[in-house]
Design a protein around this motif. Structure first.
Motif, PDB file in Angstrom:
ATOM      1  N   VAL A   1      -3.947  14.093   4.017  1.00 33.23           N
ATOM      2  CA  VAL A   1      -4.820  14.198   2.845  1.00 33.23           C
ATOM      3  C   VAL A   1      -5.256  12.771   2.494  1.00 33.23           C
ATOM      4  O   VAL A   1      -4.736  11.816   3.062  1.00 33.23           O
ATOM      5  CB  VAL A   1      -4.077  14.843   1.635  1.00 33.23           C
ATOM      6  CG1 VAL A   1      -3.584  16.242   1.979  1.00 33.23           C
ATOM      7  CG2 VAL A   1      -2.903  13.977   1.159  1.00 33.23           C
TER       8      VAL A   1
ATOM      9  N   SER B   1      -0.930  11.192  -2.902  1.00 27.97           N
ATOM     10  CA  SER B   1      -2.191  11.878  -2.639  1.00 27.97           C
ATOM     11  C   SER B   1      -3.178  11.506  -3.754  1.00 27.97           C
ATOM     12  O   SER B   1      -2.781  11.322  -4.903  1.00 27.97           O
ATOM     13  CB  SER B   1      -1.954  13.384  -2.591  1.00 27.97           C
ATOM     14  OG  SER B   1      -1.180  13.803  -3.706  1.00 27.97           O
TER      15      SER B   1
ATOM     16  N   PRO C   1       8.443   8.933  -7.111  1.00 26.13           N
ATOM     17  CA  PRO C   1       8.223   7.785  -6.226  1.00 26.13           C
ATOM     18  C   PRO C   1       7.048   7.950  -5.272  1.00 26.13           C
ATOM     19  O   PRO C   1       6.603   9.061  -4.984  1.00 26.13           O
ATOM     20  CB  PRO C   1       9.536   7.710  -5.444  1.00 26.13           C
ATOM     21  CG  PRO C   1      10.149   9.051  -5.552  1.00 26.13           C
ATOM     22  CD  PRO C   1       9.696   9.636  -6.839  1.00 26.13           C
ATOM     23  N   LEU C   2       6.556   6.809  -4.780  1.00 26.23           N
ATOM     24  CA  LEU C   2       5.378   6.772  -3.908  1.00 26.23           C
ATOM     25  C   LEU C   2       5.801   6.597  -2.446  1.00 26.23           C
ATOM     26  O   LEU C   2       6.889   6.095  -2.172  1.00 26.23           O
ATOM     27  CB  LEU C   2       4.494   5.592  -4.318  1.00 26.23           C
ATOM     28  CG  LEU C   2       4.121   5.552  -5.801  1.00 26.23           C
ATOM     29  CD1 LEU C   2       3.407   4.247  -6.131  1.00 26.23           C
ATOM     30  CD2 LEU C   2       3.264   6.755  -6.167  1.00 26.23           C
ATOM     31  N   ILE C   3       4.920   6.982  -1.531  1.00 22.14           N
ATOM     32  CA  ILE C   3       5.178   6.755  -0.104  1.00 22.14           C
ATOM     33  C   ILE C   3       4.567   5.416   0.299  1.00 22.14           C
ATOM     34  O   ILE C   3       3.424   5.126  -0.055  1.00 22.14           O
ATOM     35  CB  ILE C   3       4.568   7.893   0.745  1.00 22.14           C
ATOM     36  CG1 ILE C   3       5.272   9.214   0.435  1.00 22.14           C
ATOM     37  CG2 ILE C   3       4.665   7.563   2.236  1.00 22.14           C
ATOM     38  CD1 ILE C   3       4.677  10.433   1.141  1.00 22.14           C
TER      39      ILE C   3
ATOM     40  N   ILE D   1      12.757   9.013   4.507  1.00 14.74           N
ATOM     41  CA  ILE D   1      13.395   8.363   3.359  1.00 14.74           C
ATOM     42  C   ILE D   1      14.580   7.547   3.878  1.00 14.74           C
ATOM     43  O   ILE D   1      15.466   8.087   4.546  1.00 14.74           O
ATOM     44  CB  ILE D   1      13.933   9.403   2.347  1.00 14.74           C
ATOM     45  CG1 ILE D   1      12.876  10.441   1.995  1.00 14.74           C
ATOM     46  CG2 ILE D   1      14.533   8.713   1.121  1.00 14.74           C
ATOM     47  CD1 ILE D   1      11.898  10.049   0.969  1.00 14.74           C
TER      48      ILE D   1
ATOM     49  N   PRO E   1      11.504  14.133  -6.114  1.00 18.13           N
ATOM     50  CA  PRO E   1      11.105  14.363  -7.506  1.00 18.13           C
ATOM     51  C   PRO E   1       9.763  15.096  -7.632  1.00 18.13           C
ATOM     52  O   PRO E   1       9.596  15.946  -8.501  1.00 18.13           O
ATOM     53  CB  PRO E   1      11.034  12.951  -8.079  1.00 18.13           C
ATOM     54  CG  PRO E   1      12.010  12.169  -7.266  1.00 18.13           C
ATOM     55  CD  PRO E   1      11.921  12.746  -5.883  1.00 18.13           C
ATOM     56  N   GLY E   2       8.824  14.779  -6.725  1.00 17.03           N
ATOM     57  CA  GLY E   2       7.486  15.385  -6.829  1.00 17.03           C
ATOM     58  C   GLY E   2       7.489  16.879  -6.588  1.00 17.03           C
ATOM     59  O   GLY E   2       6.539  17.575  -6.960  1.00 17.03           O
ATOM     60  N   MET E   3       8.524  17.416  -5.943  1.00 19.05           N
ATOM     61  CA  MET E   3       8.514  18.836  -5.596  1.00 19.05           C
ATOM     62  C   MET E   3       8.945  19.714  -6.768  1.00 19.05           C
ATOM     63  O   MET E   3       8.917  20.932  -6.667  1.00 19.05           O
ATOM     64  CB  MET E   3       9.413  19.101  -4.381  1.00 19.05           C
ATOM     65  CG  MET E   3       8.990  18.377  -3.123  1.00 19.05           C
ATOM     66  SD  MET E   3       7.308  18.754  -2.605  1.00 19.05           S
ATOM     67  CE  MET E   3       7.559  20.328  -1.778  1.00 19.05           C
TER      68      MET E   3
ATOM     69  N   THR F   1       7.143  11.612   7.022  1.00 19.32           N
ATOM     70  CA  THR F   1       7.616  10.558   6.115  1.00 19.32           C
ATOM     71  C   THR F   1       9.135  10.531   6.175  1.00 19.32           C
ATOM     72  O   THR F   1       9.770  11.583   6.130  1.00 19.32           O
ATOM     73  CB  THR F   1       7.150  10.859   4.667  1.00 19.32           C
ATOM     74  OG1 THR F   1       5.720  10.778   4.633  1.00 19.32           O
ATOM     75  CG2 THR F   1       7.733   9.874   3.677  1.00 19.32           C
TER      76      THR F   1
ATOM     77  N   LYS G   1      15.176  17.768  -4.181  1.00 19.35           N
ATOM     78  CA  LYS G   1      15.591  16.373  -4.238  1.00 19.35           C
ATOM     79  C   LYS G   1      14.393  15.421  -4.338  1.00 19.35           C
ATOM     80  O   LYS G   1      14.486  14.353  -4.937  1.00 19.35           O
ATOM     81  CB  LYS G   1      16.440  16.032  -3.011  1.00 19.35           C
ATOM     82  CG  LYS G   1      17.060  14.665  -3.191  1.00 19.35           C
ATOM     83  CD  LYS G   1      18.038  14.308  -2.104  1.00 19.35           C
ATOM     84  CE  LYS G   1      18.490  12.858  -2.314  1.00 19.35           C
ATOM     85  NZ  LYS G   1      18.976  12.251  -1.102  1.00 19.35           N
TER      86      LYS G   1
ATOM     87  N   THR H   1      -6.327   9.863   5.400  1.00 19.61           N
ATOM     88  CA  THR H   1      -5.284   9.896   6.432  1.00 19.61           C
ATOM     89  C   THR H   1      -5.463  11.240   7.156  1.00 19.61           C
ATOM     90  O   THR H   1      -6.315  12.029   6.771  1.00 19.61           O
ATOM     91  CB  THR H   1      -3.846   9.817   5.859  1.00 19.61           C
ATOM     92  OG1 THR H   1      -3.460  11.103   5.368  1.00 19.61           O
ATOM     93  CG2 THR H   1      -3.717   8.767   4.766  1.00 19.61           C
TER      94      THR H   1
ATOM     95  N   VAL I   1      13.482   4.466  -0.166  1.00 23.57           N
ATOM     96  CA  VAL I   1      12.023   4.353  -0.090  1.00 23.57           C
ATOM     97  C   VAL I   1      11.486   5.335   0.953  1.00 23.57           C
ATOM     98  O   VAL I   1      12.116   5.566   1.979  1.00 23.57           O
ATOM     99  CB  VAL I   1      11.596   2.893   0.237  1.00 23.57           C
ATOM    100  CG1 VAL I   1      12.198   2.402   1.544  1.00 23.57           C
ATOM    101  CG2 VAL I   1      10.068   2.747   0.267  1.00 23.57           C
TER     102      VAL I   1
ATOM    103  N   HIS J   1       2.941   3.253   3.095  1.00 22.57           N
ATOM    104  CA  HIS J   1       2.255   3.455   4.371  1.00 22.57           C
ATOM    105  C   HIS J   1       2.225   2.152   5.148  1.00 22.57           C
ATOM    106  O   HIS J   1       1.849   1.113   4.604  1.00 22.57           O
ATOM    107  CB  HIS J   1       0.830   3.955   4.122  1.00 22.57           C
ATOM    108  CG  HIS J   1       0.779   5.318   3.486  1.00 22.57           C
ATOM    109  ND1 HIS J   1       1.185   5.540   2.186  1.00 22.57           N
ATOM    110  CD2 HIS J   1       0.403   6.524   3.970  1.00 22.57           C
ATOM    111  CE1 HIS J   1       1.050   6.828   1.899  1.00 22.57           C
ATOM    112  NE2 HIS J   1       0.577   7.451   2.973  1.00 22.57           N
TER     113      HIS J   1
END
Ligand code: TXA
Ligand code: MG
Length: 344
Positions: A33, A140, A60-62, A97, A226-228, A95, A224, A30, A115, A64
């Motif tokens: 990344v 990623s 959670p996933l993004i 939410i 979760p991945g961060m 992105t 907020k 993309t 989502v 696309h």
């Protein structure tokens, strides 16, 4: 595993589409990344993605998409702001939410009722998404915890043998992951800074603010997204950020690096073009000119990976501001350092 070098290779897109429809995984480029794609609407595919990355499944996933209209199937309600942002920034590194519909399985959203959705600005990505049914869940394409991949070689190093195919289309233009803005709450909040800056978003969303959890080390004030909250983007060597005036930073990094050399360790130094000649010892890797934030953003993850390849024991990094794109650069660097900063 098959590699595609030519984006017009229709046969390869068809093959990639089939792999996804059969529940397999395809890594694809993309503008931000490389992503690790699976069918967003199938629970088994999302579970496979977590397993391949070694990622906790509460993260959670993004999703696309290749057309903004596709929003309507997976998000409800779609507020006016979402259409406005899509119009202004999609396809692109943003992105959103939103509240999810039942079409999106909880496996894709880590059990959340919201989502994350984005339309990437990359012809290969868009063609792949269309061939694969229109909804591609993708984090990623790195192993959980390591820097995000900005070229196919990084994906091969991390995920070889764990995925079915890589669509290789060279290096990513932006190099840092998308900006995430949460529109599911009363006021819009930026959960992850990126190439679309706070300043740009404020022009369209005057009420937008930064998630206070992004900067805090306080365990009660978690980010907020979760991945961060995980240590992330991290090279194997320990990383320390040194902040202050340029002269003091250079002096302190040199003192730390010289001590390492005396004691038999190999130091790495992450700096800018303007100061690279001020460091006589260690592995010195400039990320770009301080005047060119986009260049620094683009090279950051590649440079972090290069320190690992060069086998350094410790990395000392100059600090960056929080203006514009540098907010995202500083955020990724701080996370890679596990929040270790030294003011001089
Ligand atoms: O640029 C990008 O966004 C890349 C490319 C491949 O599109 N993708 C990416 O995905 O960076 P990933 O999974 O590495 O990061 C997604 C982030 C994570 O921090 C995750 O916690 C957050 O988005 N996220 C996803 N869904 C969310 C939701 N419903 N609520 C809050 N945060 C969410
Ligand atoms: Mg990631």
């Amino acid at each position: 595993m098959r590699l595609l070098h030519n984006e017009k290779d229709e046969e390869a897109f068809e093959k990639a589409g089939k792999i996804i429809k059969n529940g397999g995984l395809v890594a694809f480029p993309t503008e931000t990344v490389y992503g690790l794609g699976g069918d967003a609407l199938r629970p088994e595919s999302s579970l496979k993605i977590y397993a391949a990355k070694g990622r906790p499944s509460d993260n959670p996933l993004i999703v696309h998409i290749a057309d903004p209209e596709a929003l309507s199937l997976i998000a409800d309600p779609v507020p006016e702001e979402a259409w406005m942002l899509a119009e202004a920034f999609w396809p692109g590194p943003l992105t959103m939410i939103l509240k999810k519909t039942d079409k999106v399985p909880p496996e894709t959203t880590g059990g959340l009722d919201t989502v994350a959705i984005r339309e990437p600005d990359h012809p290969t990505a868009l063609s792949f998404i269309r061939h694969a049914g229109g909804y591609i869940a993708a984090p990623s394409a790195n192993l959980s915890g390591s820097p995000s991949p900005t070229e196919a070689l990084h994906v091969i190093r991390d995920l070889s043998g764990r995925i079915d195919m890589i669509l290789d289309d060279g290096k990513c233009r932006v190099g840092l992951e998308s900006t995430i803005v949460d529109l599911s709450t009363e006021r819009p909040v930026i959960l992850r800074p990126g190439r679309i800056t706070l300043e740009e978003l404020k022009k369209l969303l005057p009420g937008v603010s930064l998630d206070p959890g992004l900067k805090s080390e306080d365990p009660d004030l978690r980010p907020k997204a979760p991945g961060m909250k995980y240590r992330h983007y991290a090279p194997k060597a320990e990383l320390l950020i040194i902040r202050g005036s340029e002269q003091r930073v250079v002096e302190r990094i040199n003192a730390l690096a010289e001590k390492d050399v005396r004691e038999g360790r190999l130091p790495g130094i992450l700096c800018v073009e303007e100061t690279k000649n001020a460091y006589p010892s260690g592995v010195v890797l400039p990320v770009g000119s301080r005047q060119k934030g986009e260049e620094v953003a683009n090279r950051l993850f590649g440079v972090l990976r290069e320190f690992d390849e060069r086998g350094v024991d410790r990395i000392y990094s100059e600090g960056f501001s929080e203006e514009g794109i540098y907010l995202a650069v500083s955020n990724r660097l701080l996370k890679a350092a596990g929040h270790k900063e030294l003011w001089v």
